[in-house]
Scaffold this active site. Structure first.
Site, PDB file in Angstrom:
ATOM      1  N   CYS A 174      -2.191   9.507   2.298  1.00 57.01           N
ATOM      2  CA  CYS A 174      -1.889   8.799   1.052  1.00 57.01           C
ATOM      3  C   CYS A 174      -2.973   9.060   0.010  1.00 57.01           C
ATOM      4  CB  CYS A 174      -1.742   7.310   1.320  1.00 57.01           C
ATOM      5  SG  CYS A 174      -3.153   6.586   2.158  1.00 57.01           S
ATOM      6  N   GLU A 225       0.883  -1.173   0.000  1.00 60.69           N
ATOM      7  CA  GLU A 225       0.000   0.000   0.000  1.00 60.69           C
ATOM      8  C   GLU A 225       0.911   1.210   0.000  1.00 60.69           C
ATOM      9  OE1 GLU A 225      -3.208  -0.078  -0.193  1.00 60.69           O
ATOM     10  OE2 GLU A 225      -3.777  -2.075   0.452  1.00 60.69           O
TER      11      GLU A 225
HETATM   12  P1  NAD Z   1       8.382   4.692   4.578  1.00 57.54           P
HETATM   13  O1  NAD Z   1       8.416   3.919   3.331  1.00 57.54           O
HETATM   14  O2  NAD Z   1       9.505   5.619   4.866  1.00 57.54           O
HETATM   15  O3  NAD Z   1       8.314   3.713   5.855  1.00 57.54           O
HETATM   16  C1  NAD Z   1       7.257   2.797   6.031  1.00 57.54           C
HETATM   17  C2  NAD Z   1       7.704   1.726   6.999  1.00 57.54           C
HETATM   18  O4  NAD Z   1       8.715   0.939   6.384  1.00 57.54           O
HETATM   19  C3  NAD Z   1       8.289   2.223   8.308  1.00 57.54           C
HETATM   20  O5  NAD Z   1       7.822   1.430   9.363  1.00 57.54           O
HETATM   21  C4  NAD Z   1       9.780   2.027   8.107  1.00 57.54           C
HETATM   22  O6  NAD Z   1      10.510   1.858   9.301  1.00 57.54           O
HETATM   23  C5  NAD Z   1       9.798   0.756   7.297  1.00 57.54           C
HETATM   24  N1  NAD Z   1      11.016   0.543   6.520  1.00 57.54           N
HETATM   25  C6  NAD Z   1      11.939   1.439   6.104  1.00 57.54           C
HETATM   26  N2  NAD Z   1      12.911   0.821   5.406  1.00 57.54           N
HETATM   27  C7  NAD Z   1      12.595  -0.490   5.357  1.00 57.54           C
HETATM   28  C8  NAD Z   1      13.186  -1.644   4.754  1.00 57.54           C
HETATM   29  N3  NAD Z   1      14.299  -1.555   4.050  1.00 57.54           N
HETATM   30  N4  NAD Z   1      12.575  -2.820   4.900  1.00 57.54           N
HETATM   31  C9  NAD Z   1      11.403  -2.931   5.586  1.00 57.54           C
HETATM   32  N5  NAD Z   1      10.792  -1.874   6.186  1.00 57.54           N
HETATM   33  C10 NAD Z   1      11.387  -0.679   6.068  1.00 57.54           C
HETATM   34  O7  NAD Z   1       6.994   5.444   4.576  1.00 57.54           O
HETATM   35  P2  NAD Z   1       6.436   6.510   5.634  1.00 57.54           P
HETATM   36  O8  NAD Z   1       7.164   7.795   5.456  1.00 57.54           O
HETATM   37  O9  NAD Z   1       6.369   5.902   6.993  1.00 57.54           O
HETATM   38  O10 NAD Z   1       4.915   6.683   5.153  1.00 57.54           O
HETATM   39  C11 NAD Z   1       4.527   7.631   4.207  1.00 57.54           C
HETATM   40  C12 NAD Z   1       4.225   6.955   2.894  1.00 57.54           C
HETATM   41  O11 NAD Z   1       3.248   5.953   3.109  1.00 57.54           O
HETATM   42  C13 NAD Z   1       3.617   7.906   1.878  1.00 57.54           C
HETATM   43  O12 NAD Z   1       4.144   7.636   0.601  1.00 57.54           O
HETATM   44  C14 NAD Z   1       2.139   7.555   1.934  1.00 57.54           C
HETATM   45  O13 NAD Z   1       1.431   7.888   0.768  1.00 57.54           O
HETATM   46  C15 NAD Z   1       2.193   6.090   2.174  1.00 57.54           C
HETATM   47  N6  NAD Z   1       0.944   5.595   2.754  1.00 57.54           N
HETATM   48  C16 NAD Z   1       0.161   4.775   1.994  1.00 57.54           C
HETATM   49  C17 NAD Z   1      -1.048   4.322   2.502  1.00 57.54           C
HETATM   50  C18 NAD Z   1      -1.931   3.398   1.681  1.00 57.54           C
HETATM   51  O14 NAD Z   1      -2.822   2.802   2.258  1.00 57.54           O
HETATM   52  N7  NAD Z   1      -1.722   3.248   0.385  1.00 57.54           N
HETATM   53  C19 NAD Z   1      -1.448   4.690   3.794  1.00 57.54           C
HETATM   54  C20 NAD Z   1      -0.630   5.530   4.536  1.00 57.54           C
HETATM   55  C21 NAD Z   1       0.575   5.970   4.000  1.00 57.54           C
END
Ligand code: NAD
Length: 500
Positions: free
Chosen positions: A274, A240
């Site tokens: 998002c 997502e």
């Molecule tokens: P992010 O990708 O920076 O981090 C998301 C999660 O992934 C965090 O828990 C982080 O610690 C973890 N992570 C980071 N590196 C990783 C790796 N190498 N392996 C596994 N996990 C890892 O995203 P964010 O800044 O926390 O969230 C914002 C983003 O999320 C925006 O792009 C937003 O649009 C999206 N989002 C999407 C939805 C949806 O339902 N489509 C909902 C909410 C947010």
């Protein structure tokens, strides 16, 4: 990856508005994640062995406890993300709605059912059921730290799986509190465990051979890393990711309501949504009136951390540079700031920014901004609006404002995205029965609804022969005469020509 002396052993979550420390949490390494997965595997045997009713009652009691702790949870979300307390309460209410739906519908959606076996197999009883996968790893973002992961956690648990949850490093406390609530209601086994840490903790979860599916929510670039980690063990993944959603304003739309709703979609939670509205396409005849209403309302909004603030700070400091770059780029390329401008970025806050005449190729139109900024575009008609809406690699959601029901439905269908709401912003997110998820760079797989329950299962097909047929086609005793009779029957059943 093990936590060593060189790696940090703990990290702090900060209030992004005040900079104060909310709490300190351990950075859990691969060993701790592996132990959590082992405990989850043991718990999974017990959890899937419960009856549907036993699981439903426990999940409804978790819901009850979360509801009674709603204000405490919302306070924590308010502190860790900086979003307004009311928005944190609303988010928690939405999570509760989903937990309730998943608990109440799991049996109906996933339980065993007979299916029609077809004339050729009338002697077979055909049963379809959806079995739990085992242990699901949930990796969550910070912007909706309870609503978003709950879309996976509630549905995975209701389907009979146990969960290991890695919350965002910006909102670890929400994850820890949720696991405490679940533990108190289900003390027998750890059906939900929270593992805190940075990206490496998530990576340890995704690359483990002991996890049966990963439900990831976050940015596209991280999703690609998670997918690569999952590939090592062929672990299935739900991704997502981000979006660049539109609102389309058609002729005949109620412009007051459209401006109010689109502004909320763009600016609430400081635009860190998002499915937030990032682009608005307005048909020529409505453009001037709509823009006037939108800008008037936008000028009234004030960010802050107090009770009267419309929205809070930018949660993740690094995002401020991206927002500033998008505004600058839009203005350098001929755009006009009709509300705010580059000076609206006042760390940690960003005041509302409304941009017009921004070229379609600029960063503010093509990339996810994730801030309280919006670009408004004049288009000839609905067709052009849809064409421009779809000219993006993202495809998460979208909104159509229109006075004409069938035109709006047609536009909703033609927008390339997983969800579209008509005459309201993101109404689908509150309808637990509807699936949620994107296409293209917004990801794949679905949470919420029946599809969301099935995501955390594997379909199991069982046939039981009730009686032997006089013709046994799968036997070395089969004769040519019998086969000829079967061919006659197949010809009768399937050989006819249909008129167009
Ligand atoms: P992010 O990708 O920076 O981090 C998301 C999660 O992934 C965090 O828990 C982080 O610690 C973890 N992570 C980071 N590196 C990783 C790796 N190498 N392996 C596994 N996990 C890892 O995203 P964010 O800044 O926390 O969230 C914002 C983003 O999320 C925006 O792009 C937003 O649009 C999206 N989002 C999407 C939805 C949806 O339902 N489509 C909902 C909410 C947010």
């Amino acid at each position: 990856m093990t936590v060593t002396a060189e790696s940090p052993t703990s990290f702090t979550s900060l209030n992004p508005a005040t900079g104060e420390v909310v709490a300190e949490h351990p950075v859990l390494g691969a060993d701790a994640v592996a132990k959590a997965l082992t405990r989850a595997r043991e718990a999974a045997g017990w959890w899937r062995g419960l009856s549907w009713k036993e699981r439903r009652v426990r999940l409804l009691n978790i819901k009850g406890s979360l509801t009674r702790n709603l204000n405490r949870m919302a306070e924590l979300i308010h502190e860790e993300t900086g979003k307004t307390l009311q928005d944190a309460q609303l988010e928690t209410i939405m999570a509760i709605e989903h937990l309730d739906w998943a608990a109440r519908h799991a049996r109906k959606v996933l339980g065993p059912r007979s299916v029609y076996p077809g004339i050729m197999s009338l002697n077979q009883k055909a049963v379809l059921e959806y079995q739990p996968l085992g242990v699901v790893g949930v990796i969550g973002p910070w912007n909706y730290p309870i609503f978003t992961p709950m879309g996976s956690i509630a549905y995975a648990l209701a389907a009979g799986n146990t969960v290991v949850f890695k919350p965002s490093e910006f909102t670890p406390g929400v994850g820890v509190f949720l696991a405490e609530i679940v533990d108190a209601v289900v003390p027998e086994h750890p059906v939900l465990q929270t593992v805190t840490g940075l990206g490496a903790t998530g990576a340890a979860l995704a690359s483990s051979p002991d996890v049966d599916k990963i439900a990831f929510t976050g940015s596209g670039p991280t999703a690609k890393k998670v997918m690569a980690a999952c590939a090592q063990n062929l672990t299935p993944l739900i991704a997502e990711c981000g979006g660049k959603d539109v609102a389309i304003v058609d002729a005949g739309a109620n412009l007051d309501a459209a401006a109010d709703s689109a502004l909320w979609g763009a600016m609430s939670n400081a635009g860190q949504t998002c499915i937030g509205v990032e682009r608005i396409y307005v048909v020529d005849e409505s453009y001037d009136a709509f823009l006037a209403k939108l800008t008037e309302k936008a000028r009234d909004l004030r960010p802050g951390f107090d009770r009267e603030a419309a929205y809070g700070p930018i949660t993740m400091p690094g995002q401020l540079d991206i927002i500033e770059r998008h505004i600058k780029d839009a203005l350098d390329n001929g755009g006009t700031a009709v509300v705010g401008g580059v000076e609206s970025v006042r760390k940690p806050y960003v005041e509302p920014v409304v941009l017009t005449d921004v070229p379609e190729s600029s960063a503010a139109v093509c990339e996810e901004t994730f801030g309280p900024t919006i670009t408004v575009h004049r288009v000839r008609d609905l067709d052009e609006a849809i064409e421009r809406a779809n000219a993006t690699s993202y495809g998460l959601a979208g909104t159509v404002f229109s006075g004409d029901r069938s035109r709006a439905m047609d536009a909703a269908r033609r927008i390339r995205s997983g969800m579209t709401s008509i005459n309201a912003f993101a109404a689908f997110a509150m309808v637990a029965a509807l699936p949620f998820g994107g296409v293209g760079e917004s990801g794949f797989g679905r949470i919420h609804g029946a599809d969301g329950l099935r995501e955390f299962t594997r379909p199991k097909a069982i046939t039981r022969q009730r009686f032997a047929l006089p013709l046994n086609l799968t036997s070395f005793e089969r004769t040519e005469k019998e086969m000829a009779r079967v061919l006659q029957l197949v010809n009768l059943l399937h050989g006819r020509r249909y008129k167009r």
